[in-house]
Motif scaffolding. Structure first.
Motif, PDB file in Angstrom:
ATOM      1  N   ALA A 194     -16.223  13.103   8.113  1.00  0.00           N
ATOM      2  CA  ALA A 194     -15.692  14.429   7.313  1.00  0.00           C
ATOM      3  C   ALA A 194     -15.786  15.489   8.031  1.00  0.00           C
ATOM      4  O   ALA A 194     -16.866  15.787   8.645  1.00  0.00           O
ATOM      5  CB  ALA A 194     -16.606  14.331   6.154  1.00  0.00           C
ATOM      6  N   GLY A 195     -14.479  16.282   8.067  1.00  0.00           N
ATOM      7  CA  GLY A 195     -14.784  17.483   8.776  1.00  0.00           C
ATOM      8  C   GLY A 195     -13.370  17.982   9.166  1.00  0.00           C
ATOM      9  O   GLY A 195     -12.287  17.233   9.307  1.00  0.00           O
ATOM     10  N   PRO A 196     -13.259  19.403   9.382  1.00  0.00           N
ATOM     11  CA  PRO A 196     -11.537  19.879   9.547  1.00  0.00           C
ATOM     12  C   PRO A 196     -11.284  19.494  11.106  1.00  0.00           C
ATOM     13  O   PRO A 196     -10.076  19.590  11.125  1.00  0.00           O
ATOM     14  CB  PRO A 196     -12.094  21.588   9.533  1.00  0.00           C
ATOM     15  N   ASP A 197     -12.144  19.050  11.950  1.00  0.00           N
ATOM     16  CA  ASP A 197     -11.648  18.773  13.399  1.00  0.00           C
ATOM     17  C   ASP A 197     -11.352  17.565  13.587  1.00  0.00           C
ATOM     18  O   ASP A 197     -10.816  16.928  14.716  1.00  0.00           O
ATOM     19  CB  ASP A 197     -12.604  19.309  14.435  1.00  0.00           C
ATOM     20  N   THR A 198     -11.843  16.505  12.503  1.00  0.00           N
ATOM     21  CA  THR A 198     -11.284  15.050  12.600  1.00  0.00           C
ATOM     22  C   THR A 198      -9.885  14.771  12.493  1.00  0.00           C
ATOM     23  O   THR A 198      -9.103  15.148  11.585  1.00  0.00           O
ATOM     24  CB  THR A 198     -12.015  14.125  11.641  1.00  0.00           C
ATOM     25  N   THR A 199      -9.384  13.926  13.487  1.00  0.00           N
ATOM     26  CA  THR A 199      -7.866  13.712  13.561  1.00  0.00           C
ATOM     27  C   THR A 199      -7.692  12.029  13.388  1.00  0.00           C
ATOM     28  O   THR A 199      -6.458  11.626  13.140  1.00  0.00           O
ATOM     29  CB  THR A 199      -7.129  14.159  14.702  1.00  0.00           C
ATOM     30  N   ALA A 200      -8.639  11.275  13.623  1.00  0.00           N
ATOM     31  CA  ALA A 200      -8.623   9.852  13.729  1.00  0.00           C
ATOM     32  C   ALA A 200      -9.817   9.092  13.325  1.00  0.00           C
ATOM     33  O   ALA A 200     -11.095   9.873  13.182  1.00  0.00           O
ATOM     34  CB  ALA A 200      -8.133   9.472  15.147  1.00  0.00           C
ATOM     35  N   LEU A 201      -9.779   7.795  13.172  1.00  0.00           N
ATOM     36  CA  LEU A 201     -10.932   6.961  12.901  1.00  0.00           C
ATOM     37  C   LEU A 201     -11.793   6.886  14.052  1.00  0.00           C
ATOM     38  O   LEU A 201     -11.163   7.013  15.352  1.00  0.00           O
ATOM     39  CB  LEU A 201     -10.723   5.603  12.385  1.00  0.00           C
ATOM     40  N   GLU A 202     -13.065   6.810  13.938  1.00  0.00           N
ATOM     41  CA  GLU A 202     -14.111   6.664  15.150  1.00  0.00           C
ATOM     42  C   GLU A 202     -14.641   5.440  15.302  1.00  0.00           C
ATOM     43  O   GLU A 202     -15.194   5.018  14.160  1.00  0.00           O
ATOM     44  CB  GLU A 202     -15.364   7.659  15.045  1.00  0.00           C
ATOM     45  N   PRO A 203     -14.709   4.806  16.250  1.00  0.00           N
ATOM     46  CA  PRO A 203     -15.418   3.417  16.521  1.00  0.00           C
ATOM     47  C   PRO A 203     -16.672   3.531  16.246  1.00  0.00           C
ATOM     48  O   PRO A 203     -17.443   4.557  16.585  1.00  0.00           O
ATOM     49  CB  PRO A 203     -14.865   3.261  17.834  1.00  0.00           C
ATOM     50  N   GLN A 238       0.704  -1.268  -0.013  1.00  0.00           N
ATOM     51  CA  GLN A 238      -0.065   0.081  -0.258  1.00  0.00           C
ATOM     52  C   GLN A 238       0.974   1.286   0.104  1.00  0.00           C
ATOM     53  O   GLN A 238       1.838   1.406   0.592  1.00  0.00           O
ATOM     54  CB  GLN A 238      -1.051   0.294   1.209  1.00  0.00           C
ATOM     55  N   PHE A 239       0.414   2.151  -0.725  1.00  0.00           N
ATOM     56  CA  PHE A 239       1.115   3.745  -0.786  1.00  0.00           C
ATOM     57  C   PHE A 239       0.137   4.659  -0.656  1.00  0.00           C
ATOM     58  O   PHE A 239      -0.932   4.633  -1.014  1.00  0.00           O
ATOM     59  CB  PHE A 239       2.011   3.695  -2.189  1.00  0.00           C
ATOM     60  N   SER A 240       0.366   5.773   0.176  1.00  0.00           N
ATOM     61  CA  SER A 240      -0.359   6.799   0.218  1.00  0.00           C
ATOM     62  C   SER A 240       0.462   8.107   0.308  1.00  0.00           C
ATOM     63  O   SER A 240       1.641   8.351   0.769  1.00  0.00           O
ATOM     64  CB  SER A 240      -1.081   6.764   1.779  1.00  0.00           C
ATOM     65  N   ASP A 241      -0.298   9.229  -0.234  1.00  0.00           N
ATOM     66  CA  ASP A 241       0.088  10.576  -0.186  1.00  0.00           C
ATOM     67  C   ASP A 241      -0.337  11.435   0.743  1.00  0.00           C
ATOM     68  O   ASP A 241       0.022  12.598   1.128  1.00  0.00           O
ATOM     69  CB  ASP A 241      -0.075  11.186  -1.381  1.00  0.00           C
ATOM     70  N   TYR A 242      -0.970  10.828   1.886  1.00  0.00           N
ATOM     71  CA  TYR A 242      -1.672  11.446   3.033  1.00  0.00           C
ATOM     72  C   TYR A 242      -0.781  11.190   4.275  1.00  0.00           C
ATOM     73  O   TYR A 242      -0.281  10.308   4.849  1.00  0.00           O
ATOM     74  CB  TYR A 242      -3.243  10.872   3.221  1.00  0.00           C
ATOM     75  N   ASP A 243      -0.700  12.363   5.014  1.00  0.00           N
ATOM     76  CA  ASP A 243       0.347  12.213   6.429  1.00  0.00           C
ATOM     77  C   ASP A 243      -0.651  11.708   7.453  1.00  0.00           C
ATOM     78  O   ASP A 243      -0.033  10.891   8.508  1.00  0.00           O
ATOM     79  CB  ASP A 243       0.545  13.811   6.571  1.00  0.00           C
ATOM     80  N   GLY A 244      -2.099  11.603   7.489  1.00  0.00           N
ATOM     81  CA  GLY A 244      -2.682  11.179   8.573  1.00  0.00           C
ATOM     82  C   GLY A 244      -4.064  11.148   8.139  1.00  0.00           C
ATOM     83  O   GLY A 244      -4.694  11.717   7.023  1.00  0.00           O
ATOM     84  N   TRP A 245      -4.936  10.601   8.820  1.00  0.00           N
ATOM     85  CA  TRP A 245      -6.689  10.425   8.780  1.00  0.00           C
ATOM     86  C   TRP A 245      -7.198  11.562   8.550  1.00  0.00           C
ATOM     87  O   TRP A 245      -8.114  11.945   8.146  1.00  0.00           O
ATOM     88  CB  TRP A 245      -7.157   9.394   9.750  1.00  0.00           C
ATOM     89  N   GLY A 246      -6.584  12.737   9.551  1.00  0.00           N
ATOM     90  CA  GLY A 246      -7.160  13.954   9.414  1.00  0.00           C
ATOM     91  C   GLY A 246      -6.926  14.559   7.985  1.00  0.00           C
ATOM     92  O   GLY A 246      -8.128  15.502   7.695  1.00  0.00           O
ATOM     93  N   GLU A 247      -5.899  14.533   7.452  1.00  0.00           N
ATOM     94  CA  GLU A 247      -6.025  15.080   6.180  1.00  0.00           C
ATOM     95  C   GLU A 247      -7.004  14.637   5.013  1.00  0.00           C
ATOM     96  O   GLU A 247      -7.408  15.235   4.365  1.00  0.00           O
ATOM     97  CB  GLU A 247      -4.529  14.821   5.682  1.00  0.00           C
ATOM     98  N   VAL A 248      -7.202  13.117   5.185  1.00  0.00           N
ATOM     99  CA  VAL A 248      -8.221  12.515   4.306  1.00  0.00           C
ATOM    100  C   VAL A 248      -9.671  13.114   4.811  1.00  0.00           C
ATOM    101  O   VAL A 248     -10.387  13.375   3.973  1.00  0.00           O
ATOM    102  CB  VAL A 248      -8.113  10.894   4.741  1.00  0.00           C
ATOM    103  N   ALA A 249      -9.849  13.152   6.144  1.00  0.00           N
ATOM    104  CA  ALA A 249     -11.260  13.753   6.472  1.00  0.00           C
ATOM    105  C   ALA A 249     -11.287  15.162   6.037  1.00  0.00           C
ATOM    106  O   ALA A 249     -12.490  15.704   5.637  1.00  0.00           O
ATOM    107  CB  ALA A 249     -11.081  13.995   8.071  1.00  0.00           C
ATOM    108  N   ARG A 250     -10.475  16.134   5.889  1.00  0.00           N
ATOM    109  CA  ARG A 250     -10.517  17.364   5.416  1.00  0.00           C
ATOM    110  C   ARG A 250     -10.705  17.236   3.789  1.00  0.00           C
ATOM    111  O   ARG A 250     -11.505  18.040   3.429  1.00  0.00           O
ATOM    112  CB  ARG A 250      -9.223  18.000   5.531  1.00  0.00           C
TER     113      ARG A 250
END
Length: 271
Positions: A183-192, A17-29
């Motif tokens: 989805a949102g600017p304040d999300t930093t991680a996956l949510e259970p 797997q390869f990704s250009d994203y630094d973290g889940w927060g960037e994907v959420a934004r």
């Protein structure tokens, strides 16, 4: 060869797997930019929102929005080009009366947001589910979009692509997908995900036979109770099949065991 009975979320084969994203927060934004609700909504939708606003309770209003999107906008997915990840404009979806998970979730969030509720789009993976926590952050980790609603201190997960869901808000069936990315600017991680009715998928059948002796006839009654997803499926069946036809189908099924069985009336249903 892999075992046929492996769970859907388990992949026995190696992969990269390869990704250009630094973290889940960037994907959420990234997702937040796609699923923003426009300030102006179609006149027809605004009128429906105002009608719903007059209902008595928060639960009544939320359920009215959910059922309107579920039952008035048919699910149809056409995953081509940009629209494999980008929703169509709400006015286009409303005019067509069909859309995929992105279109329906965005419309539901728009209606709930207009009424002042905290509703956000949430990305999930329906096959690999909780295992995406082991993956690199990427939009490609997801294959479905649903709605997360926060109301009175409780979190509800709602899938607007389902249809014929009834009962209280706490009764709406939602699968245990494990994790979601809101989805949102304040999300930093996956949510259970802890859906209230995640395990409700039951059918209880009670067959009773009454006879006066072993030489005469007998009366047979069957009572079936459907719960959760099974109830949703039965409601859908009842919309497309007459009670007369269902009665014939049930009769043919039971005649395999009781060849002389006769039907004395069409099935009765209570929801």
């Amino acid at each position: 060869l892999a075992d046929d009975d492996l769970p859907r979320w388990h992949d026995p084969y190696g992969w990269l797997q390869f990704s250009d994203y630094d973290g889940w927060g960037e994907v959420a934004r990234w997702a937040d930019g796609l699923y923003q609700v426009p300030e102006a909504l179609p006149v027809e939708l605004e009128a429906e929102i105002e009608r719903i606003r007059s209902l008595d309770t928060d639960e009544d209003r939320v359920l009215a929005c959910v059922r309107w999107v579920q039952d008035n906008v048919r699910y149809l997915g056409m995953f081509m080009g940009a629209h494999s990840y980008k929703p169509y404009p709400i006015d286009v979806v409303l005019r067509r009366r069909f859309g995929d998970c992105k279109d329906k979730t965005r419309m539901l969030c728009a209606m709930l947001g207009r009424l002042g509720y905290d509703a956000r789009p949430a990305l999930v993976e329906t096959d690999y589910q909780h295992r995406i926590a082991e993956w690199l952050p990427s939009p490609l980790a997801f294959d479905h979009l649903v709605t997360r609603l926060r109301l009175d201190g409780q979190t509800y997960w709602i899938d607007p692509t389902r249809s014929n869901q009834r009962g209280h808000l706490r009764d709406l069936y939602f699968p245990d997908y494990g994790l979601a990315l809101v989805a949102g600017p304040d999300t930093t991680a996956l949510e259970p995900i802890h859906p209230v009715t995640q395990g409700t998928n039951e059918v209880d059948v009670l067959e009773s036979i009454r006879m006066t002796d072993y030489r005469g006839g007998a009366d047979m009654r069957v009572r079936t109770v459907y719960r959760g997803q099974q109830a949703d499926r039965m409601r859908t069946l009842l919309k497309s099949t007459s009670r007369t036809e269902l009665g014939r189908n049930y009769l043919h099924y039971y005649q395999e065991r009781y060849p002389d069985l006769e039907l004395v009336g069409a099935p009765e249903f209570q929801d």
